[in-house]
Design an enzyme around this catalytic site. Structure first.
Site, short mmCIF file in Angstrom:
data_model
loop_
_atom_site.label_atom_id
_atom_site.label_comp_id
_atom_site.label_asym_id
_atom_site.label_seq_id
_atom_site.Cartn_x
_atom_site.Cartn_y
_atom_site.Cartn_z
N LYS A 198 1.67 -4.46 -46.10
CA LYS A 198 1.82 -5.85 -46.68
C LYS A 198 1.06 -6.10 -48.07
O LYS A 198 0.13 -5.48 -47.99
CB LYS A 198 1.03 -6.62 -45.45
CG LYS A 198 1.93 -6.91 -44.14
CD LYS A 198 1.31 -7.81 -43.29
CE LYS A 198 1.97 -7.68 -41.72
NZ LYS A 198 1.25 -8.94 -40.75
N GLU A 231 0.72 -1.36 -0.18
CA GLU A 231 0.04 0.09 0.02
C GLU A 231 0.98 1.21 0.12
O GLU A 231 1.97 1.36 0.48
CB GLU A 231 -1.20 0.06 1.22
CG GLU A 231 -2.07 -1.15 1.18
CD GLU A 231 -2.95 -1.05 2.40
OE1 GLU A 231 -2.90 -0.01 3.07
OE2 GLU A 231 -3.91 -1.81 2.37
N ASP A 266 3.54 0.96 -39.50
CA ASP A 266 2.17 0.64 -40.28
C ASP A 266 1.54 1.72 -40.60
O ASP A 266 1.62 2.82 -40.24
CB ASP A 266 1.43 -0.41 -39.43
CG ASP A 266 1.44 0.19 -37.74
OD1 ASP A 266 0.95 1.35 -37.76
OD2 ASP A 266 1.47 -0.41 -36.91
N ARG A 275 -5.97 1.96 -23.79
CA ARG A 275 -5.95 1.24 -24.97
C ARG A 275 -7.36 0.50 -25.32
O ARG A 275 -7.55 0.11 -26.36
CB ARG A 275 -4.93 0.18 -24.82
CG ARG A 275 -3.56 0.59 -24.90
CD ARG A 275 -2.48 -0.57 -25.22
NE ARG A 275 -1.07 0.04 -25.13
CZ ARG A 275 -0.06 -0.75 -25.62
NH1 ARG A 275 -0.14 -1.77 -26.10
NH2 ARG A 275 1.13 -0.31 -25.22
N GLN A 276 -8.15 0.68 -24.30
CA GLN A 276 -9.52 0.12 -24.85
C GLN A 276 -10.69 1.24 -24.23
O GLN A 276 -10.91 1.76 -23.26
CB GLN A 276 -10.03 -1.04 -23.65
CG GLN A 276 -11.20 -1.49 -24.13
CD GLN A 276 -11.54 -2.97 -23.52
OE1 GLN A 276 -10.56 -3.94 -23.00
NE2 GLN A 276 -12.72 -3.52 -23.91
N HIS A 336 -3.74 7.16 -27.33
CA HIS A 336 -3.48 5.89 -28.17
C HIS A 336 -4.69 6.18 -29.06
O HIS A 336 -4.68 5.76 -30.48
CB HIS A 336 -3.81 4.73 -27.39
CG HIS A 336 -3.52 3.55 -28.23
ND1 HIS A 336 -2.29 3.11 -28.97
CD2 HIS A 336 -4.13 2.35 -28.75
CE1 HIS A 336 -2.28 2.06 -29.64
NE2 HIS A 336 -3.49 1.60 -29.67
#
Length: 291
Positions: free
Chosen positions: A190, A35, A167, A93-94, A127
Site C-alpha cells: 500500500k 461424540e 502482502d 494462529r495464536q 502460520h
C-alpha cells in the site's frame, strides 16, 4: 505403520504407498449426539513405529479429539515411537498473548499433544515458525513451495509467470517458488498518495501482459485474494491463478475468487477441499525417509 484419521485418510493412504508401509484399518463414526468413536482394527507390535496422519482443520475440535483417542489407544498398547503428521495444525494462529488472561491456543494444543506420548510432530507451513518453540519435542515445519512449483512446471503452459504475494508477509513464499522456476516475484504494498488516498500496487515489477500466480499459505474468506486479483487485472495482468497451501476457503471464498477473475484456484491436500489438487504426500514421505 500408518494410521489415518478421519480428516486425512486419503492422504494417509498416499503416504503409506510412498513409504511402502502398512496402512492400518480403522473404524470411526459419529454418534447422534456428536461424540466420536475410534477403533484400530489391526494388531500393532509393541516395538513398531507408528505415524498418525491427521490434519486438524474444521471441525477442529472433533479432529483433535480423534488424535487424542488414537494416542490413548497407542499408549494402552505400549507403543513408544509415535510421530504425528498434521499437515494443517489447527489452533496455530495464536501463538502469543495479545490481551490479558486469554488462552494461547497454539500452546494449549502443544501441551495436550506432547503429554500423550507423541515423540515428533511434522506439519506444513505453520502460520508462524515460533510455534515450534512451544513444544518440548521436535517439530518439523516443512515447506510446500517446491511441491507447488513442480505442479506449475507440470501443468502450466507458462512456466515463468510472475509469482506474487498478496502482502509483504507472504513474500518469502513467492520468493521460494520463483527461485525454483527461475522467474520474477513481487508482493503488493500500500502506497499513501495523500492523507485521504491509498493505492495498492506491486512493489517493483510490472505485471502488464504477464501471467501471474498469487501464492499464500492460508486462504480463509478470500477477501485479500479478491482484492489482489482486481488490482492485478487493473494493472494489465493476462491471467491470474491462485495457489495456497491450506485451502480453508470458508463463506463462499472459491466463488468470490472466481468471480473476481481468477483463472484457477488451487490448494494442496493438507485439507480436504474441491481445489486440493496438489498432493503433499511425496513431500512428507521423502522427509520421513530421511529422519
Amino acid at each position: 505403520m500408518i494410521i489415518g484419521g478421519s480428516a486425512s485418510q486419503a492422504l494417509a493412504a498416499e503416504i503409506a504407498r510412498e513409504l511402502n508401509d502398512k496402512l492400518c484399518s480403522v473404524e470411526t463414526k459419529k454418534f447422534p449426539d456428536g461424540e466420536r468413536y475410534f477403533r484400530i482394527k489391526d494388531e500393532i507390535p509393541k516395538d513398531e513405529s507408528v505415524i498418525i496422519v491427521q490434519s486438524t482443520g474444521y471441525p477442529q475440535d472433533e479432529n483433535l479429539m480423534e488424535i487424542f483417542f488414537i494416542l490413548d489407544i497407542l499408549n494402552d498398547m505400549d507403543i513408544e515411537d509415535i510421530t504425528l503428521v498434521s499437515p494443517y495444525l489447527g489452533y496455530s494462529r495464536q501463538e502469543r498473548r495479545f490481551k490479558e488472561v486469554e488462552c494461547i491456543s497454539a500452546k494449549a494444543t502443544a501441551k495436550l499433544i506432547q503429554t500423550m506420548g507423541v515423540k515428533r510432530v511434522i506439519s506444513i507451513n505453520l502460520h508462524e515458525e515460533s510455534i515450534c518453540q512451544l513444544y518440548d519435542i521436535p517439530v518439523d515445519n516443512l515447506s510446500a513451495m517446491p511441491t507447488i512449483a513442480e505442479y506449475i512446471l507440470n501443468n502450466f503452459n507458462d512456466t515463468k509467470p510472475v509469482i506474487l504475494a498478496p502482502d509483504k508477509g507472504a513474500e518469502n513464499f513467492a520468493k521460494e517458488i520463483a527461485e525454483i522456476l527461475e522467474t520474477d516475484y513481487d508482493y503488493l504494498e500500500k502506497v499513501r498518495l495523500s492523507p485521504e488516498k491509498v493505492e495498492t500496487k506491486t512493489k517493483s515489477i510490472s505485471v502488464k501482459n504477464r501471467n501471474v500466480v498469487i501464492i499464500d499459505d492460508i486462504i480463509s474468506t478470500g477477501g485479500t485474494i479478491v482484492n489482489a486479483i482486481e488490482i492485478l487485472k487493473d494493472q494489465g495482468a493476462i491471467t491470474v491463478d491462485v495457489f495456497c497451501v491450506h485451502p480453508v476457503l470458508v463463506n463462499d471464498a472459491i466463488l468470490k475468487i472466481n468471480a473476481a477473475g481468477a483463472n484457477s484456484v488451487q490448494g494442496t491436500n493438507t485439507l480436504k477441499s474441491e481445489v486440493a489438487n496438489v498432493s503433499v504426500a511425496t513431500l512428507i514421505a521423502d522427509y520421513i525417509k530421511n529422519i
